[in-house]
Design a protein around this motif. Structure first.
Motif, PDB file in Angstrom:
ATOM      1  N   CYS A  40       0.833  -1.218   0.000  1.00 40.23           N
ATOM      2  CA  CYS A  40       0.000   0.000   0.000  1.00 40.23           C
ATOM      3  C   CYS A  40       0.853   1.247   0.000  1.00 40.23           C
ATOM      4  O   CYS A  40       2.037   1.212   0.359  1.00 40.23           O
ATOM      5  CB  CYS A  40      -0.947   0.008   1.200  1.00 40.23           C
ATOM      6  N   THR A  41       0.252   2.358  -0.400  1.00 36.47           N
ATOM      7  CA  THR A  41       0.920   3.651  -0.349  1.00 36.47           C
ATOM      8  C   THR A  41      -0.021   4.681   0.272  1.00 36.47           C
ATOM      9  O   THR A  41      -1.231   4.679   0.003  1.00 36.47           O
ATOM     10  CB  THR A  41       1.372   4.094  -1.760  1.00 36.47           C
ATOM     11  N   VAL A  42       0.524   5.536   1.137  1.00 38.02           N
ATOM     12  CA  VAL A  42      -0.242   6.556   1.852  1.00 38.02           C
ATOM     13  C   VAL A  42       0.207   7.934   1.347  1.00 38.02           C
ATOM     14  O   VAL A  42       1.403   8.173   1.164  1.00 38.02           O
ATOM     15  CB  VAL A  42      -0.025   6.457   3.369  1.00 38.02           C
ATOM     16  N   SER A  43      -0.750   8.842   1.111  1.00 35.81           N
ATOM     17  CA  SER A  43      -0.473  10.127   0.463  1.00 35.81           C
ATOM     18  C   SER A  43      -0.567  11.302   1.441  1.00 35.81           C
ATOM     19  O   SER A  43      -1.492  11.369   2.247  1.00 35.81           O
ATOM     20  CB  SER A  43      -1.451  10.355  -0.693  1.00 35.81           C
ATOM     21  N   PHE A  44       0.393  12.252   1.293  1.00 33.62           N
ATOM     22  CA  PHE A  44       0.451  13.425   2.165  1.00 33.62           C
ATOM     23  C   PHE A  44       0.802  14.691   1.382  1.00 33.62           C
ATOM     24  O   PHE A  44       1.358  14.629   0.291  1.00 33.62           O
ATOM     25  CB  PHE A  44       1.504  13.218   3.260  1.00 33.62           C
ATOM     26  N   LEU A  45       0.487  15.825   1.965  1.00 31.84           N
ATOM     27  CA  LEU A  45       0.839  17.184   1.522  1.00 31.84           C
ATOM     28  C   LEU A  45       0.031  17.690   0.338  1.00 31.84           C
ATOM     29  O   LEU A  45      -0.475  18.801   0.372  1.00 31.84           O
ATOM     30  CB  LEU A  45       2.333  17.299   1.205  1.00 31.84           C
ATOM     31  N   SER A  46      -0.057  16.926  -0.758  1.00 24.87           N
ATOM     32  CA  SER A  46      -0.826  17.394  -1.904  1.00 24.87           C
ATOM     33  C   SER A  46      -1.431  16.206  -2.632  1.00 24.87           C
ATOM     34  O   SER A  46      -0.854  15.119  -2.660  1.00 24.87           O
ATOM     35  CB  SER A  46       0.050  18.207  -2.863  1.00 24.87           C
ATOM     36  N   GLU A  47      -2.612  16.439  -3.191  1.00 26.58           N
ATOM     37  CA  GLU A  47      -3.291  15.381  -3.947  1.00 26.58           C
ATOM     38  C   GLU A  47      -2.655  15.255  -5.328  1.00 26.58           C
ATOM     39  O   GLU A  47      -2.212  16.240  -5.916  1.00 26.58           O
ATOM     40  CB  GLU A  47      -4.776  15.709  -4.090  1.00 26.58           C
ATOM     41  N   CYS A  48      -2.592  14.035  -5.828  1.00 26.24           N
ATOM     42  CA  CYS A  48      -2.095  13.829  -7.184  1.00 26.24           C
ATOM     43  C   CYS A  48      -2.848  12.645  -7.785  1.00 26.24           C
ATOM     44  O   CYS A  48      -3.596  11.951  -7.089  1.00 26.24           O
ATOM     45  CB  CYS A  48      -0.590  13.576  -7.210  1.00 26.24           C
ATOM     46  N   ASN A  49      -2.640  12.413  -9.066  1.00 25.12           N
ATOM     47  CA  ASN A  49      -3.240  11.266  -9.743  1.00 25.12           C
ATOM     48  C   ASN A  49      -2.191  10.191  -9.951  1.00 25.12           C
ATOM     49  O   ASN A  49      -1.039  10.489 -10.274  1.00 25.12           O
ATOM     50  CB  ASN A  49      -3.816  11.678 -11.103  1.00 25.12           C
ATOM     51  N   ILE A  50      -2.598   8.958  -9.766  1.00 24.92           N
ATOM     52  CA  ILE A  50      -1.759   7.819 -10.117  1.00 24.92           C
ATOM     53  C   ILE A  50      -2.372   7.184 -11.359  1.00 24.92           C
ATOM     54  O   ILE A  50      -3.587   7.028 -11.435  1.00 24.92           O
ATOM     55  CB  ILE A  50      -1.643   6.810  -8.946  1.00 24.92           C
ATOM     56  N   ILE A  51      -1.533   6.892 -12.348  1.00 22.07           N
ATOM     57  CA  ILE A  51      -2.007   6.421 -13.639  1.00 22.07           C
ATOM     58  C   ILE A  51      -1.730   4.928 -13.787  1.00 22.07           C
ATOM     59  O   ILE A  51      -0.647   4.447 -13.422  1.00 22.07           O
ATOM     60  CB  ILE A  51      -1.338   7.210 -14.777  1.00 22.07           C
ATOM     61  N   PHE A  52      -2.729   4.209 -14.322  1.00 23.13           N
ATOM     62  CA  PHE A  52      -2.613   2.771 -14.530  1.00 23.13           C
ATOM     63  C   PHE A  52      -2.873   2.427 -15.989  1.00 23.13           C
ATOM     64  O   PHE A  52      -3.595   3.138 -16.698  1.00 23.13           O
ATOM     65  CB  PHE A  52      -3.632   2.016 -13.665  1.00 23.13           C
ATOM     66  N   GLY A  53      -2.320   1.309 -16.427  1.00 21.61           N
ATOM     67  CA  GLY A  53      -2.597   0.789 -17.760  1.00 21.61           C
ATOM     68  C   GLY A  53      -1.623  -0.318 -18.112  1.00 21.61           C
ATOM     69  O   GLY A  53      -0.509  -0.373 -17.573  1.00 21.61           O
ATOM     70  N   THR A  54      -2.037  -1.225 -18.984  1.00 20.72           N
ATOM     71  CA  THR A  54      -1.100  -2.256 -19.431  1.00 20.72           C
ATOM     72  C   THR A  54      -0.008  -1.652 -20.295  1.00 20.72           C
ATOM     73  O   THR A  54       1.102  -2.185 -20.385  1.00 20.72           O
ATOM     74  CB  THR A  54      -1.838  -3.360 -20.204  1.00 20.72           C
ATOM     75  N   GLU A  55      -0.319  -0.536 -20.928  1.00 24.66           N
ATOM     76  CA  GLU A  55       0.672   0.203 -21.710  1.00 24.66           C
ATOM     77  C   GLU A  55       0.607   1.662 -21.273  1.00 24.66           C
ATOM     78  O   GLU A  55      -0.426   2.300 -21.394  1.00 24.66           O
ATOM     79  CB  GLU A  55       0.382   0.096 -23.212  1.00 24.66           C
ATOM     80  N   LEU A  56       1.723   2.182 -20.746  1.00 21.71           N
ATOM     81  CA  LEU A  56       1.798   3.581 -20.341  1.00 21.71           C
ATOM     82  C   LEU A  56       2.764   4.307 -21.276  1.00 21.71           C
ATOM     83  O   LEU A  56       3.879   3.847 -21.518  1.00 21.71           O
ATOM     84  CB  LEU A  56       2.258   3.707 -18.892  1.00 21.71           C
ATOM     85  N   LYS A  57       2.316   5.439 -21.787  1.00 25.03           N
ATOM     86  CA  LYS A  57       3.101   6.171 -22.770  1.00 25.03           C
ATOM     87  C   LYS A  57       3.974   7.214 -22.078  1.00 25.03           C
ATOM     88  O   LYS A  57       3.523   7.943 -21.194  1.00 25.03           O
ATOM     89  CB  LYS A  57       2.167   6.856 -23.773  1.00 25.03           C
ATOM     90  N   ILE A  58       5.248   7.253 -22.475  1.00 34.86           N
ATOM     91  CA  ILE A  58       6.178   8.270 -21.978  1.00 34.86           C
ATOM     92  C   ILE A  58       6.255   9.369 -23.028  1.00 34.86           C
ATOM     93  O   ILE A  58       6.827   9.198 -24.107  1.00 34.86           O
ATOM     94  CB  ILE A  58       7.567   7.668 -21.718  1.00 34.86           C
ATOM     95  N   ASN A  59       5.654  10.508 -22.714  1.00 34.36           N
ATOM     96  CA  ASN A  59       5.593  11.627 -23.663  1.00 34.36           C
ATOM     97  C   ASN A  59       6.808  12.541 -23.572  1.00 34.36           C
ATOM     98  O   ASN A  59       7.101  13.292 -24.492  1.00 34.36           O
ATOM     99  CB  ASN A  59       4.325  12.446 -23.422  1.00 34.36           C
ATOM    100  N   GLY A  60       7.500  12.460 -22.451  1.00 33.97           N
ATOM    101  CA  GLY A  60       8.663  13.301 -22.206  1.00 33.97           C
ATOM    102  C   GLY A  60       9.115  13.083 -20.784  1.00 33.97           C
ATOM    103  O   GLY A  60       8.528  12.265 -20.056  1.00 33.97           O
ATOM    104  N   PRO A  61      10.147  13.784 -20.301  1.00 41.28           N
ATOM    105  CA  PRO A  61      10.612  13.603 -18.925  1.00 41.28           C
ATOM    106  C   PRO A  61       9.506  13.865 -17.900  1.00 41.28           C
ATOM    107  O   PRO A  61       9.011  14.984 -17.787  1.00 41.28           O
ATOM    108  CB  PRO A  61      11.742  14.639 -18.802  1.00 41.28           C
ATOM    109  N   GLY A  62       9.110  12.823 -17.209  1.00 41.82           N
ATOM    110  CA  GLY A  62       8.074  12.948 -16.189  1.00 41.82           C
ATOM    111  C   GLY A  62       6.671  13.122 -16.712  1.00 41.82           C
ATOM    112  O   GLY A  62       5.737  13.342 -15.933  1.00 41.82           O
ATOM    113  N   ASP A  63       6.490  13.026 -18.019  1.00 41.18           N
ATOM    114  CA  ASP A  63       5.172  13.218 -18.637  1.00 41.18           C
ATOM    115  C   ASP A  63       4.668  11.869 -19.145  1.00 41.18           C
ATOM    116  O   ASP A  63       5.180  11.353 -20.138  1.00 41.18           O
ATOM    117  CB  ASP A  63       5.278  14.220 -19.785  1.00 41.18           C
ATOM    118  N   PHE A  64       3.696  11.293 -18.433  1.00 45.10           N
ATOM    119  CA  PHE A  64       3.190   9.963 -18.758  1.00 45.10           C
ATOM    120  C   PHE A  64       1.681  10.023 -18.995  1.00 45.10           C
ATOM    121  O   PHE A  64       0.982  10.875 -18.442  1.00 45.10           O
ATOM    122  CB  PHE A  64       3.476   8.975 -17.621  1.00 45.10           C
TER     123      PHE A  64
END
Length: 351
Positions: free
Chosen positions: A192-216
């Protein structure tokens, strides 16, 4: 037995799980913890993709538990993390406990602090492969983080049959990220993972595209509220990859994992505080030797408005506890984890 005593009994059982800060101060705010436990909400997720010709829910096994840690608790946990970070900067933690990139690059600036085991994301300078380095020592899990584990097991967030014995703290600054990956199988499932300080999105998929540095980008995105716990298991842990794109502001996450017995470091000593943890006992039909709250409440009528409110809170807690008691662990076969293949996106839907 009076209704007040029933609520008191639940509260007493929770007292031993009260989180304490670094200086020993009580971490919980002043809310009634029995009521807080009843207000924890669990969300399951569905997202269908075609894997090896078969349409499956790639998020099967994911659970998002919200309201597990209050705002006051989050602040104290974050303060504790900053204390770890300061100790790491000053060299007061064991080598490899505190890791900071030598040179910051967009998407590669995360500070990590690992407890319980030394884990390699990639081949290191000593040619150790990715995974747990068994002959390397790091600091043990600190007291406050152990109390977090106790809370999550007690509140039916984590299974008592898979109690974490390691964790990694990730400190993100602006534009930091976690690239697409599937967690190493040196760690068993669930984790498990616990989140603090700021909300963010976690992205899932069998194929994840790397659009650039840190851009998925991927086919499913799940927001992680503050103080929430995301449990990864089943397809959500082993079929779908996951990542966190660059964050716009500072964020902290703490990921708790149990090591595979065959991968435990050679000098590792199990922590007695984390042995034989059990979730809070559930009152109701599944426990015939324990009177349900409703029956207790019939023995004495409410004496005032405040007492009546407590009764209503206890009734709500009972409904949640009975719902938890009816849950059954998911059993998965090897067929549920086919190799990754092409995907077909279907609308994400939350239960």
């Amino acid at each position: 037995m009076a209704a007040g005593r029933s609520v008191h009994k639940i509260s007493e059982e929770l007292k031993s799980l009260t989180l304490r800060g670094p200086a020993g101060g009580i971490l919980l705010d002043e809310d009634d913890e029995a009521v807080r436990f009843a207000n924890v909400r669990k969300n399951d997720f569905k997202h269908w993709e075609r894997v090896r010709g078969r349409l499956i829910n790639i998020l099967d096994g994911l659970e998002l538990h919200t309201s597990v840690f209050s705002s006051a608790e989050q602040r104290r946990i974050v303060d504790c993390v900053y204390d770890f970070q300061e100790k790491g900067r000053k060299g007061r933690l064991r080598e490899r406990t505190y890791l900071k990139p030598k040179k910051w690059m967009r998407g590669k600036g995360r500070v990590t602090i690992q407890f319980g085991c030394c884990y390699n994301n990639a081949v290191d300078g000593n040619e150790n492969p990715p995974g747990i380095i068994r002959d390397e020592e790091v600091d043990p899990i600190p007291p406050l983080l152990k109390q977090m584990i106790k809370r999550m097991v007690a509140w039916h967030v984590l299974s008592p049959f898979c109690i974490p014995n390691s964790c990694i703290v990730n400190i993100y600054d602006r534009d930091d990220c976690i690239p697409p990956h599937i967690d190493h199988h040196d760690f068993v499932r669930p984790f498990c993972t616990v989140s603090f300080l700021s909300e963010c999105n976690i992205i899932f998929g069998t194929e994840l595209k790397i659009n650039g540095p840190g851009d998925f980008s991927g086919s499913a995105s799940i927001p992680l509220p503050l103080g929430s716990v995301l449990v990864l298991n089943g397809n959500g842990a082993d079929v779908a990859k996951h990542c966190v794109p660059v964050v716009p502001t500072r964020r902290i996450s703490i990921t708790f994992r149990k090591m595979d017995d065959s991968k435990i470091p050679y000098d590792f000593i199990p922590d007695p505080e984390l042995q034989n943890l059990r979730p809070l006992s559930l009152r109701g039909q599944n426990h015939p030797n324990i009177l349900p709250l409703q029956q207790d409440q019939q023995d004495e009528p409410p004496k005032n408005a405040q007492h009546s409110q407590k009764v209503q809170q206890a009734q709500h807690a009972q409904k949640v506890l009975q719902s938890l008691a009816q849950q059954r662990p998911m059993r998965l076969s090897e067929d549920d984890f086919p190799p990754l293949s092409s995907n077909t996106t279907v609308q994400l839907r939350r239960k």
